[in-house]
Design an enzyme around this catalytic site. Sequence first.
Site, PDB file in Angstrom:
ATOM      1  N   ARG A  42       2.347   0.970  33.762  1.00 15.87           N
ATOM      2  CA  ARG A  42       1.968   1.794  32.607  1.00 15.87           C
ATOM      3  C   ARG A  42       0.756   2.648  32.980  1.00 15.87           C
ATOM      4  NH1 ARG A  42      -1.231   0.504  27.339  1.00 15.87           N
ATOM      5  NH2 ARG A  42      -0.893   2.490  26.284  1.00 15.87           N
ATOM      6  N   HIS A  77      -4.060   8.648  26.041  1.00 18.99           N
ATOM      7  CA  HIS A  77      -4.923   7.455  26.060  1.00 18.99           C
ATOM      8  C   HIS A  77      -6.372   7.947  25.942  1.00 18.99           C
ATOM      9  CE1 HIS A  77      -5.005   3.012  27.416  1.00 18.99           C
ATOM     10  NE2 HIS A  77      -6.231   3.301  27.045  1.00 18.99           N
ATOM     11  N   GLU A  94      -3.250   3.128  20.799  1.00 15.25           N
ATOM     12  CA  GLU A  94      -4.212   2.561  19.861  1.00 15.25           C
ATOM     13  C   GLU A  94      -4.849   3.550  18.877  1.00 15.25           C
ATOM     14  OE1 GLU A  94      -7.096   0.177  21.885  1.00 15.25           O
ATOM     15  OE2 GLU A  94      -5.604  -1.161  22.727  1.00 15.25           O
ATOM     16  N   ASN A 139      -0.729  -3.839  22.006  1.00 14.50           N
ATOM     17  CA  ASN A 139      -1.874  -4.270  22.817  1.00 14.50           C
ATOM     18  C   ASN A 139      -2.566  -5.400  22.071  1.00 14.50           C
ATOM     19  OD1 ASN A 139      -1.306  -2.129  24.470  1.00 14.50           O
ATOM     20  ND2 ASN A 139      -3.210  -1.003  24.069  1.00 14.50           N
ATOM     21  N   TYR A 157      -5.492  -8.739  22.510  1.00 18.87           N
ATOM     22  CA  TYR A 157      -6.483  -9.421  23.354  1.00 18.87           C
ATOM     23  C   TYR A 157      -7.014 -10.713  22.749  1.00 18.87           C
ATOM     24  CZ  TYR A 157      -6.643  -5.304  26.320  1.00 18.87           C
ATOM     25  OH  TYR A 157      -6.300  -4.315  27.198  1.00 18.87           O
ATOM     26  N   GLU A 207      -0.399  -4.063  26.660  1.00 20.32           N
ATOM     27  CA  GLU A 207      -1.689  -4.482  27.234  1.00 20.32           C
ATOM     28  C   GLU A 207      -2.004  -5.886  26.785  1.00 20.32           C
ATOM     29  OE1 GLU A 207      -5.228  -2.089  26.632  1.00 20.32           O
ATOM     30  OE2 GLU A 207      -4.057  -0.253  26.946  1.00 20.32           O
TER      31      GLU A 207
HETATM   32  C1  BGC Z   1      -7.569  -0.005  25.732  1.00 23.73           C
HETATM   33  C2  BGC Z   1      -8.009  -0.018  27.176  1.00 23.73           C
HETATM   34  C3  BGC Z   1      -9.254  -0.878  27.312  1.00 23.73           C
HETATM   35  C4  BGC Z   1      -8.882  -2.286  26.937  1.00 23.73           C
HETATM   36  C5  BGC Z   1     -10.008  -3.300  27.057  1.00 23.73           C
HETATM   37  C6  BGC Z   1      -7.634  -1.336  25.086  1.00 23.73           C
HETATM   38  O1  BGC Z   1      -8.184  -1.168  23.816  1.00 23.73           O
HETATM   39  O2  BGC Z   1      -6.323   0.594  25.596  1.00 23.73           O
HETATM   40  O3  BGC Z   1      -8.232   1.295  27.580  1.00 23.73           O
HETATM   41  O4  BGC Z   1      -9.818  -0.806  28.578  1.00 23.73           O
HETATM   42  O5  BGC Z   1      -8.445  -2.321  25.608  1.00 23.73           O
HETATM   43  O6  BGC Z   1     -11.019  -3.008  26.166  1.00 23.73           O
END
Ligand code: BGC
Length: 618
Positions: free
Chosen positions: A149, A194, A239, A381, A383, A448
Amino acid sequence: MTAYELDGVKVKGYIATSLLDSFEWLHGYIYAFGLHYVDFNDPNRPRTPKFSAHYYYQVMKNNGFPETAEFGKLWGRFAEGFMWSTATASYQIEGAWRADGKGISIWDKFTHTPGKVLNNDNGDIACDSYNKLEVDIGLLKQLKVTHYRMSISWPRVLPDGTINNINEAGVDYYHRVIDALLAANIQPQVTLYHWDLPQAIEDQGGWLSDIVVDRFRDYADFLFSRFGQKVKFWITINEPYIIALLGYGYGSFAPGISHDPGSLHYVAGHNVIKAHAEAWHVYNDKYRAEQKGRISITLNSDWAEPRNPYKQEDIDAAKRYMDFFLGWFANPIFKGDYNEPMKRIIRERSLAAGLEKSRLPEFTPAEIERIKGTHDFFGLNHYTSVLAFSVDFGDTQNYDADRGVAVISDRTWLESGSNWLRIAPLGFRKLLKYIKEEYGDPPILVTENGVSENGPVDLNDEHRSFFYENYINEALKANMTDGANVIGYTAWSLMDNLEWASGYGERFGLFYVNHTNADRPRTPKASVPFYTTIVRCNGFPDPADGPHDCTNSLSSTSAPISEENPVNFLGMKLSIDEAVTGLNTTFALLIVSVVAVAGVTSLLIVSRKRSKKRKNDP
Ligand code: BGC
């Protein structure tokens, strides 16, 4: 439990230490052992039960452990054709900010404004990927990913943002990247946007002006016409939440606008949604039949748990958190129009503040129809997770006050190199299931997922292997057990790069990049063979059915996780097994809470099964 059940040790009772956070001898009040949190700043010393208190209550009530299938590792593989990928973004890696006719982006301007980015780092050179194509392709081959990607820098191909001025050198660069990927049998997944908006468009209002909708449509049309024969996966925009809220609300990201935090992020978000829809329609109407690709948008979202799963207010807060985060963009695109809670809350708060209408713009019925359904998959995405609770911010007119939610992290969630990112794998599974249920069971492409470190360089990044193993395994559970249609997974990031306003200090890469060396050399971290093994195995084949050829690289090359190489957990050095226990304990309560809320009381005692599973963990 194991000693009692398996070894016949006559354990007669158990005392949990401690009922309350209290004075911890030489450590004062810093170490908190309590099942209940005590606020020592408050003269009344109020006590609040932690998750562990609820969990311990369930253990006592059941005289043992709840069903643990959720916590153990699930052996199994993803479907054939599952897409294994890793990602980067143009501004974060390319450098060459003035080379060969490239225009200026809002991030060029922002990073060159003193004080905006940590250490005043910038992307002028970044990872120098513009000049290191062959090297980077080598990294991807090493990872054995099937997809990559990447994003295209809008001002590199259209320096002033319009198709009136095409920079063929920039177009050529992306042809070389895409050709090299295809030659390596790696399929490109290309993000059109992006975050590096041409400054020329920002000068006309950027995402606040609807001019950008037409510009973006033309830009998308241009890219499909030039690259569509070669690219079969397109992501229009990365995002929207960050673009709108951090760029035009908080102002902590480019273009750094924060003068009207009540409205502008909603305006920006509105135009992002419209621009995405136009790009999707161009592809759908003009290119799909011939090029046969797929196109969608990437939305980011945390997963929110109620801080206290037994308190209705917190349960409502967690739902509101999701509505204002994922729902802000997913609703118009997947269901049509903004969600009702956002529309109602923002309207009411706007009118109460004396405004004539809601600060959240309205879509016309025609726009709702045009936007609805503009997706071929759900780009996600993800985290981290949060614990949410309700807060009344009074009359303040901004996003946080509209949402009326504050968040904390569970203290047992592993930390990372980013203060907003705690390791909470189970939330990933819950989010995937939520998307399945809430948005019509779409194919979900995880675009992501990853973790950072900061501070001294240590190539033995056990925390990253730990993260990938556990998050990907939760995705497998979402897929195999919950039936979420997960079609691919993307590790963020291929290499350490410019982490936006945090500069080069936060490192998300599988490969370490030495940014103080002019050559920007890339070195694999220990997580490289670890991730490669998962990719090669297409998941986690059961060792009981083994041996599996695909696991060979892991045993030979990954860094051992041992007493000498412990994991950093809550500031303590623990073995990976101990860290897993910490996570399981945390999530046990979350599961228990869900079970309890659903009124299910028959929890099973399966500690025998659990301990066996744990032993087999690689
Ligand atoms: C973004 C990335 C960023 C990653 C870690 C995502 O929000 O798409 O560009 O580096 O998170 O923060």
